[in-house]
Write a protein that holds these residues in place. Structure first.
Motif: not given
Length: 188
Positions: A132-134, A114-130, A106-107, A167-174
């Protein structure tokens, strides 16, 4: 093939057919026939072979797609997505079944959409650098390098860089993240 796996493990351990026969109490002929695919071992013999090789019997039955999958750094597929053309690097193999792992850059000032989005499954995130706002629904949390968060993808959400550096984010999603964001363009 079970026989191929048995032979591979046996030879990697430096065992001869005779040595494995001695460890398992099975005949050299039977082991040889199993390894060449001329016969299939009974469950009892499979358990004896596994014990002699020092592995769980289930390991001998794994299909190739269930074994370890390696994606070398230089082979990772990369894509651009979203209104800010974010770089997404796929860390998990293309044949990954239940989990997908991606590295997202993420520069400063960019977000997942631009908008919030939704989808099936779960997500796990690890902020590696920078920094962010979730945002999930009306909840907004600021996170920095080393912080993690986990959420359900079915609740509208967005991630944005609120720092001055990439910012660099590792995302793992089902759910398959590539289906969610779309494989908009390969990075060559």
């Amino acid at each position: 093939m079970v026989g191929d796996r048995i032979r591979s493990i046996r030879t990697s351990l430096g065992l001869t057919v005779a040595a494995l026969a001695e460890k398992t109490g099975l005949s050299k002929g039977l082991i040889s026939q199993v390894e060449t695919g001329k016969t299939s071992p009974s469950i009892a013999n499979l358990e004896r072979l596994a014990e002699g090789l020092g592995v769980p019997a289930a390991y001998l039955l794994l299909k190739p797609e269930h074994r370890i999958q390696v994606v070398r750094k230089c082979e990772r597929p990369q894509y651009r997505f979203g209104p800010h053309n974010l770089k997404l690097e796929v860390l998990s193999g293309r044949s990954a079944r239940n989990l997908k792992a991606v590295l997202v850059e993420f520069p400063p000032g960019t977000c997942t959409g631009h908008d919030l989005h939704a989808h099936r499954g779960e997500e796990f995130h690890l902020v590696l650098e920078g920094r962010i706002e979730a945002q999930q629904g009306d909840e907004v949390i600021q996170l920095e390098a080393g912080d993690t968060f986990h959420w359900s993808g079915c609740i509208p959400h967005q991630v944005r860089n609120v720092g001055d550096t990439t910012a660099r984010v590792l995302a793992v999603t089902s759910a398959t993240m590539l289906e969610t964001v779309g494989e908009e363009s390969d990075i060559e």
